[in-house]
Scaffold this motif. Structure first.
Motif, short mmCIF file in Angstrom:
data_model
loop_
_atom_site.label_atom_id
_atom_site.label_comp_id
_atom_site.label_asym_id
_atom_site.label_seq_id
_atom_site.Cartn_x
_atom_site.Cartn_y
_atom_site.Cartn_z
N MET A 1 -7.65 8.39 -3.55
CA MET A 1 -6.68 9.04 -2.89
C MET A 1 -7.20 10.67 -3.19
O MET A 1 -7.41 11.02 -4.32
CB MET A 1 -5.17 9.11 -3.38
N GLU A 2 -7.31 11.53 -2.16
CA GLU A 2 -7.60 12.77 -1.98
C GLU A 2 -6.81 13.57 -0.89
O GLU A 2 -6.40 13.04 -0.09
CB GLU A 2 -9.38 12.82 -1.59
N LEU A 3 -6.52 14.86 -1.53
CA LEU A 3 -5.86 15.70 -0.55
C LEU A 3 -6.79 16.33 0.44
O LEU A 3 -7.69 16.75 0.17
CB LEU A 3 -5.28 17.06 -1.42
N SER A 4 -6.20 16.13 1.61
CA SER A 4 -6.88 16.76 2.81
C SER A 4 -7.04 18.02 2.90
O SER A 4 -6.02 18.78 2.39
CB SER A 4 -6.51 15.87 4.16
N CYS A 5 -8.11 18.66 3.59
CA CYS A 5 -8.19 20.25 3.93
C CYS A 5 -7.01 20.53 4.61
O CYS A 5 -6.17 21.48 4.36
CB CYS A 5 -9.36 20.37 4.55
N LYS A 6 -6.39 19.77 5.45
CA LYS A 6 -5.08 20.02 6.57
C LYS A 6 -3.98 20.13 5.61
O LYS A 6 -3.35 21.19 5.54
CB LYS A 6 -5.14 18.94 7.35
N SER A 7 -3.73 19.11 4.63
CA SER A 7 -2.68 19.30 3.76
C SER A 7 -2.64 20.49 2.77
O SER A 7 -1.63 21.01 2.56
CB SER A 7 -2.67 17.96 2.79
N GLU A 8 -4.14 20.72 2.19
CA GLU A 8 -4.23 21.78 1.29
C GLU A 8 -3.93 23.08 1.88
O GLU A 8 -3.11 24.00 1.34
CB GLU A 8 -5.38 21.83 0.72
N TYR A 9 -4.02 23.28 3.07
CA TYR A 9 -3.95 24.55 3.94
C TYR A 9 -2.48 24.76 4.13
O TYR A 9 -1.89 25.67 4.02
CB TYR A 9 -4.62 24.44 5.02
N ALA A 10 -1.94 23.39 4.57
CA ALA A 10 -0.35 23.60 4.85
C ALA A 10 0.27 23.98 3.72
O ALA A 10 1.38 24.72 3.71
CB ALA A 10 -0.05 22.26 5.41
N ILE A 11 0.08 23.31 2.49
CA ILE A 11 0.73 23.67 1.27
C ILE A 11 0.72 24.91 0.93
O ILE A 11 1.58 25.89 0.52
CB ILE A 11 0.44 22.60 0.12
N LEU A 12 -0.54 25.57 0.96
CA LEU A 12 -0.89 26.94 0.55
C LEU A 12 -0.06 27.84 1.70
O LEU A 12 0.78 29.04 1.11
CB LEU A 12 -2.17 27.55 0.76
N ALA A 13 0.15 27.70 2.93
CA ALA A 13 1.10 28.34 3.67
C ALA A 13 2.19 28.42 3.36
O ALA A 13 3.23 29.45 3.45
CB ALA A 13 0.50 27.79 5.18
N LEU A 14 2.79 27.16 2.87
CA LEU A 14 4.10 26.97 2.43
C LEU A 14 4.57 27.69 1.48
O LEU A 14 5.66 28.28 1.36
CB LEU A 14 4.63 25.46 2.57
N ILE A 15 3.83 27.44 0.43
CA ILE A 15 3.97 28.48 -0.85
C ILE A 15 4.16 29.82 -0.42
O ILE A 15 4.92 30.49 -1.13
CB ILE A 15 2.73 28.22 -1.81
N GLU A 16 3.26 30.46 0.30
CA GLU A 16 3.27 31.84 0.81
C GLU A 16 4.63 32.04 1.40
O GLU A 16 5.41 33.23 1.25
CB GLU A 16 2.26 32.17 1.81
N MET A 17 5.07 31.09 2.28
CA MET A 17 6.46 31.26 3.16
C MET A 17 7.37 31.12 1.89
O MET A 17 8.45 31.80 2.18
CB MET A 17 6.49 30.16 4.08
N ALA A 18 7.51 30.44 0.96
CA ALA A 18 8.39 30.16 0.13
C ALA A 18 8.64 31.47 -0.86
O ALA A 18 9.71 31.85 -1.24
CB ALA A 18 8.03 28.99 -1.04
N THR A 19 7.31 32.08 -1.20
CA THR A 19 7.43 33.30 -1.90
C THR A 19 8.34 34.51 -1.27
O THR A 19 9.12 35.11 -1.85
CB THR A 19 6.03 33.79 -2.18
N HIS A 20 8.29 34.11 0.15
CA HIS A 20 8.91 35.27 0.90
C HIS A 20 10.36 34.83 1.44
O HIS A 20 11.05 35.49 2.34
CB HIS A 20 8.09 35.83 1.93
N TYR A 21 10.83 33.68 0.94
CA TYR A 21 12.14 32.91 1.48
C TYR A 21 13.22 33.67 1.28
O TYR A 21 13.92 34.02 2.54
CB TYR A 21 12.15 31.67 0.70
N ASN A 22 13.54 34.41 0.40
CA ASN A 22 14.57 35.22 -0.06
C ASN A 22 14.62 36.52 0.94
O ASN A 22 15.75 37.15 1.21
CB ASN A 22 14.74 35.68 -1.59
N SER A 23 13.65 37.06 1.50
CA SER A 23 13.77 38.16 2.48
C SER A 23 14.41 37.59 3.63
O SER A 23 15.08 38.65 4.40
CB SER A 23 12.26 38.58 2.72
#
Length: 145
Positions: free
Chosen positions: A1-23
């Motif tokens: 089992m390995e994390l795909s590039c697609k999933s890694e990019y999506a999680i990175l983008a969502l972390i960025e969005m989570a960081t700015h969620y309160n705005s």
């Protein structure tokens, strides 16, 4: 089992969005792509998939963009991967009826491993990932006198 590039990019983008969620402000694709070094066009496709899966919402217009559909603590890593990779949907596809006793034993162990992995992915939310990142940032801070 390995994390795909697609999933890694999506999680990175969502972390960025989570960081700015309160705005409460939507984030634009180019802004997320620049912060996380993700190709714009690829990110656009990923975010559209996440929107269709109910992880994100979008807002049109000059001040438009994407934002999380739920609080970061309510979006598990499993939710994200299930949306992108179809984890639950593929769980039964490997259940080809094995003709041998050995094959059925292997299948049972594989199912157990998959269930354990899914349990870990369900345990962590976007908020947890942000907290882990912030804790590591604190460890990396060096003070000079």
């Amino acid at each position: 089992m390995e994390l795909s590039c697609k999933s890694e990019y999506a999680i990175l983008a969502l972390i960025e969005m989570a960081t700015h969620y309160n705005s409460g402000e939507p984030m634009q694709i180019r802004q997320i792509a620049a912060q996380q070094s993700i190709p714009d066009r690829y990110l656009e496709q990923l975010l559209a998939t996440l929107r269709r899966g109910g992880i994100l919402k979008s807002q049109r217009g000059a001040r438009g963009g994407y934002f999380l559909a739920r609080e970061p603590r309510k979006i598990s890593i499993f939710d994200i991967l299930e949306c992108l990779e179809g984890l639950e949907a593929t769980a039964g596809e490997d259940n080809v009826k094995t003709q041998t006793l050995d094959g059925s034993v292997i299948e049972e162990i594989w199912q157990e491993a998959r269930q354990a992995a899914n349990a870990v992915l369900k345990k962590y939310s976007l908020e947890d990932l942000c907290e882990k990142r912030d804790a590591r940032k604190q460890l990396n801070v060096m003070y000079y006198i």
